[in-house]
Design an enzyme around this catalytic site. Structure first.
Site, PDB file in Angstrom:
ATOM      1  N   THR A 186     -85.073  90.223 -42.920  1.00 49.78           N
ATOM      2  CA  THR A 186     -84.449  88.915 -43.087  1.00 49.78           C
ATOM      3  C   THR A 186     -85.278  87.897 -42.309  1.00 49.78           C
ATOM      4  OG1 THR A 186     -83.130  89.144 -41.106  1.00 49.78           O
ATOM      5  CG2 THR A 186     -82.178  89.963 -43.155  1.00 49.78           C
ATOM      6  N   GLU A 332     -79.882  91.258 -47.574  1.00 49.29           N
ATOM      7  CA  GLU A 332     -78.938  92.342 -47.266  1.00 49.29           C
ATOM      8  C   GLU A 332     -78.212  92.863 -48.513  1.00 49.29           C
ATOM      9  OE1 GLU A 332     -79.358  89.580 -45.603  1.00 49.29           O
ATOM     10  OE2 GLU A 332     -78.988  89.801 -43.450  1.00 49.29           O
ATOM     11  N   LYS A 437     -67.009  71.529 -37.237  1.00 49.88           N
ATOM     12  CA  LYS A 437     -65.591  71.599 -36.888  1.00 49.88           C
ATOM     13  C   LYS A 437     -65.176  70.286 -36.273  1.00 49.88           C
ATOM     14  CE  LYS A 437     -64.719  76.445 -36.773  1.00 49.88           C
ATOM     15  NZ  LYS A 437     -64.671  77.672 -35.978  1.00 49.88           N
ATOM     16  N   TRP A 442     -62.476  71.996 -40.845  1.00 47.58           N
ATOM     17  CA  TRP A 442     -63.851  72.240 -41.233  1.00 47.58           C
ATOM     18  C   TRP A 442     -64.358  71.167 -42.207  1.00 47.58           C
ATOM     19  CZ3 TRP A 442     -64.239  78.250 -42.297  1.00 47.58           C
ATOM     20  CH2 TRP A 442     -64.160  78.912 -41.068  1.00 47.58           C
TER      21      TRP A 442
END
Lengths: 542, 542
Positions: A186, A332, A437, A442
């Site tokens: 990754t 992944e 936040k 959010w």
């Protein structure tokens, strides 16, 4: 009670065996620059794979030794893709876009023994090669001087020479389907890259999913064109899937500029292509400036890696008759996990909304969202939480890494935040670490970015959370304007005002020349936040 | 080195879980006769499956107990298809067309505990039920009198009642993917039927293959219409594959006459259908007699079970715009193994020839031909031998049967004889046991039959080998004429003379009213040969 079915391991070798027998006359075409191409049949690729495997054995590659590639998408890379796993070794596709110290780290951690490298990449490889401790040999592909690589003190051989010296026959060993076939790191923006080790089984099943009707429906009537690099999440599985389907394959090598891509589409007439939005955006601009080209051989363009603008999909469909289908996945997840295609009962006026989502899982992938405490939230299209996925081609751990924080009772925590509706469509609104936040609620940086980019004066926009005394965090919009364009923060804020709720509207605006990116081209929000904190940006407060 | 991928078992339960969550609003439609239909969503089917599983537990079904079905293609059969394997039990689809003593034998050998049976099939089931020793309970589906079944002394319950009494929630257990999911018996013309036990893994992989572009390319834009019975080789895998794809499903129940089938196609508009040639032949004749119907919703018709006449495929394509794709497989191969579709480079004038073959393997299936001594012959389109296949959805043994004669070092001996060309296309020329050996050379009965049937006066034709003093065996042609047609053996022989080599031309001809068939409708050549030997036939010698 056991079934009576045969025990038949799902391996890369089985894909290779099938491809060279049933579809031996299909072709692999590689761009050679200046509009030229070279061709080989599957049968020839299979023979070359046999020679490569013999050569690697002679170089001492045994058992599950790691063989790395440092290559563009070309025939030799495909030969390594099939030869290395089929001989029982593990293919490590080095990402040429990692930073040098990352390349050094991943080669070391993977214990790469041999690197097969395009000589055109010498300028990137040579400087780091001497520090790749475990590597003893470089196999150089293509024309060019070996000197700069030899300066590393490693043994450097030419691919053509060592394969020409070997027999095309190789005794492919029996392989357990759960053993490692390939690995990929990754491109983490924080800390070291993490290794994902694909198995033979996972690669086989992922290929089947790519071939499925809900995937790309690949068949031997297709010609696949993976532009997405084979060093990046397996070119979305297209190479193995094409071999499994018996589809022709065309490979761009290093010629991925819009003109080369359009030339390839026109002359080689691929039917299915895969690339990130940036490539298709370039192609769109090129076609705009150079009308009269025909890209209609493409029945399907898979697009992902970052959110695909609906405007891009619309242009391709309406102007060029080419369907772009958004997919989502990660290194992944092998990587194909979801595809955005509307269910047949989707109302006309919702079609583009659905196509703008990350799509829904194909069979084999299960998805759910969970709250901060790990509780599973409903698929009601409203609840927002972190996306978790599981399935046979999704990683359950990282290579030599005992950190369990990315996993929860068998599910991979994707680090993406979003919602899932009752039909399984996933809308990702942010990376968990990029979520803003504000006052306990959010704000999605991604949604704000998507709206901003729709403004004609805006070329790119990144929104990050910055500290705010009253609301803990508030969005900062960092905007890159189109060349020659001029627009005020007030106008952009006003432009957003009927698109998002009022308290999402940024007060802080900065106009910059370019958005900092990570090694693989994603917005580097950490750097944006740091530059803001360091007062590098000229910020307008509304 | 192990991969880092998750261990995720490939099970029927995983297909069910996926279908009811992501595609919960897709529909399952069942014909109810007189042009009527009933509908349920996947979600409702999943809930019913939970109720059925609870009911079966309450009836004592534990572990890998066998639950049989004796049913048409309908919603309840689909519920049993998903519920029984997902609860860990084994679904035994009883073939309603076996002879009574065969049904008795297979239920006994499989140790069926419970039979879920359509009441419309009582006339077939009731006479044999009392002799099905291991069966303790019948769950009766549909309307009708329970009396005739109860007369067997078994407990008889109504499906609707026992499922209505249960919760839709069921704790589906974890299941090893190699454990048994379902079983099906071959309809051997000699000796007892033999059981094939499908695994969860094999069913899952087979479904993926059906969904692949080289298979039927099923997606959630499709509506699948399996006419081929769910008691016969899993309806070619369409039920599980449709659930995996999220495709709508339409089921004919017992209404499989041409008028009902055409009505269903016109009103329900399926996109993919599967049935044996006889059904499509009936449909073609019905459409001929009743013009004006529209069956163009079908993008693909899968056809197999016996050789598909090219004339049938041509008529569907040219008159109705419907593509028939020939497939080949056996109960032992789950069943889909090969599909006949031309490679893109096939010359125009070869397309129909290719479509008339049995096709070539999809990835996962490997095929080869071997001579009498077991030596592998080349794929050169000329060498003739017995077809052997292997792969993850191909049986490696028979249930409770130690006879190894049908297997050779991991390959299934199909009992079919033919050749394979360099592109993998398989042309089956005969059953090994039906091949005519004349003067040391093989004559294909199937090729002679295919040519004969193309004669306008011939409705059906079977060719068998009969003893001959000079040549050991010679072909006997048993011909059924079209109603009112009249043709001489000389004329038929002459008709064949430019189609096959001279020494293949039969000297022995008999005209009969119908061709004897096995319980599942295949030509019963053993009986034809026996009747010839017993002088039942009036044979003309040319």
């Amino acid at each position: 009670m056991q079934c009576t079915m045969q025990s038949f391991p799902l391996t890369v070798a089985a894909i290779l065996r099938y491809a060279v027998t049933v579809h031996g006359d299909r072709t692999v075409t590689t761009a050679t620059g200046d509009g030229g191409y070279r061709h080989a049949t599957y049968r020839e690729v299979g023979q070359q794979a046999g020679r490569l495997a013999n050569a690697l054995r002679r170089l001492g590659v045994q058992g599950d030794d790691r063989v790395a590639t440092f290559m563009w998408n070309n025939q030799e890379h495909l030969e390594a893709y099939v030869a290395v796993p089929s001989m029982g070794a593990v293919l490590h596709t080095l990402n040429i876009r990692l930073f040098p110290e990352q390349i050094e780290f991943v080669a070391y951690e993977a214990e790469d023994q041999v690197v097969i490298a395009d000589l055109s990449l010498t300028p990137i490889l040579a400087p780091v090669l001497s520090r790749m401790e475990t590597v003893h040999t470089v196999i150089a592909v293509g024309a060019g001087d070996l000197g700069p690589l030899e300066a590393s003190g490693k043994r450097v051989l030419r691919y053509d020479e060592i394969t020409a010296a070997e027999s095309a026959e190789f005794e492919w060993p029996d392989i357990d389907e759960n053993s490692a076939a390939a690995m990929c790191y990754t491109s983490g923006t924080t800390g070291h890259p993490k290794g994902v080790v694909y198995g033979h089984r996972s690669s086989y099943l992922h290929s089947m999913a790519v071939c499925s009707g809900n995937g790309m429906g690949l068949s031997f009537s297709d010609k696949a064109f993976p532009i997405v690099p084979m060093f990046h999440a397996n070119a979305w599985g297209l190479p193995y899937a094409a071999l499994m389907a018996g589809a022709d394959i065309v490979l761009p090598d290093r010629y991925m500029d819009a003109e080369s891509v359009v030339n390839l589409i026109e002359t080689q007439r691929p039917t299915v292509a895969g690339a990130v939005p940036t490539i298709w955006n370039d192609v769109m601009n090129h076609l705009d400036r150079n009308p009269g080209h025909d890209i209609s051989s493409l029945r399907l363009v898979a697009c992902g890696g970052s959110a695909v603008p609906v405007s891009l999909m619309k242009t391709f469909e309406e102007k060029y008759g080419v369907q772009i289908r958004q997919l989502w996945g990660m290194t992944e997840t092998s990587p194909m996990a979801t595809l955005a295609w509307p269910a047949p009962n989707t109302p006309e006026d919702k079609v583009w909304e659905v196509r703008g989502t990350q799509g829904r899982p194909m069979c084999g992938v299960e998805a759910r969202i969970v709250d901060d405490g790990g509780a599973v939230l409903p698929n009601d299209g409203e609840a927002v939480g972190e996306l978790e996925v599981r399935g046979p081609w999704i990683t359950g751990s990282y290579y030599r890494n005992t950190d369990e924080s990315k996993f929860q009772s068998g599910w991979l925590r994707t680090g993406d935040v979003g919602r899932i509706d009752v039909q399984g469509y996933i809308t990702l609104t942010d990376r968990a670490k990029d979520v803003i936040k504000s006052g306990g609620e959010w704000i999605s940086s991604v949604e704000l970015e998507n709206h901003l980019i729709a403004h004609p004066a805006v070329r790119e926009a990144a929104v990050v959370g910055v500290p705010d005394e009253r609301w803990q965090e508030r969005p900062l919009a960092a905007v890159v304007l189109q060349e020659g364009a001029d627009v005020s923060p007030e106008e952009l804020r006003n432009f957003l005002s009927d698109k998002v709720v009022r308290w999402w509207l940024p007060e802080r605006w900065t106009f910059i020349d370019e958005i900092p990116r990570t090694s693989v081209g994603k917005y580097d929000k950490k750097t944006i936040r740091a530059r803001h904190a360091d007062d590098v940006y000229d910020v307008t407060h509304l």
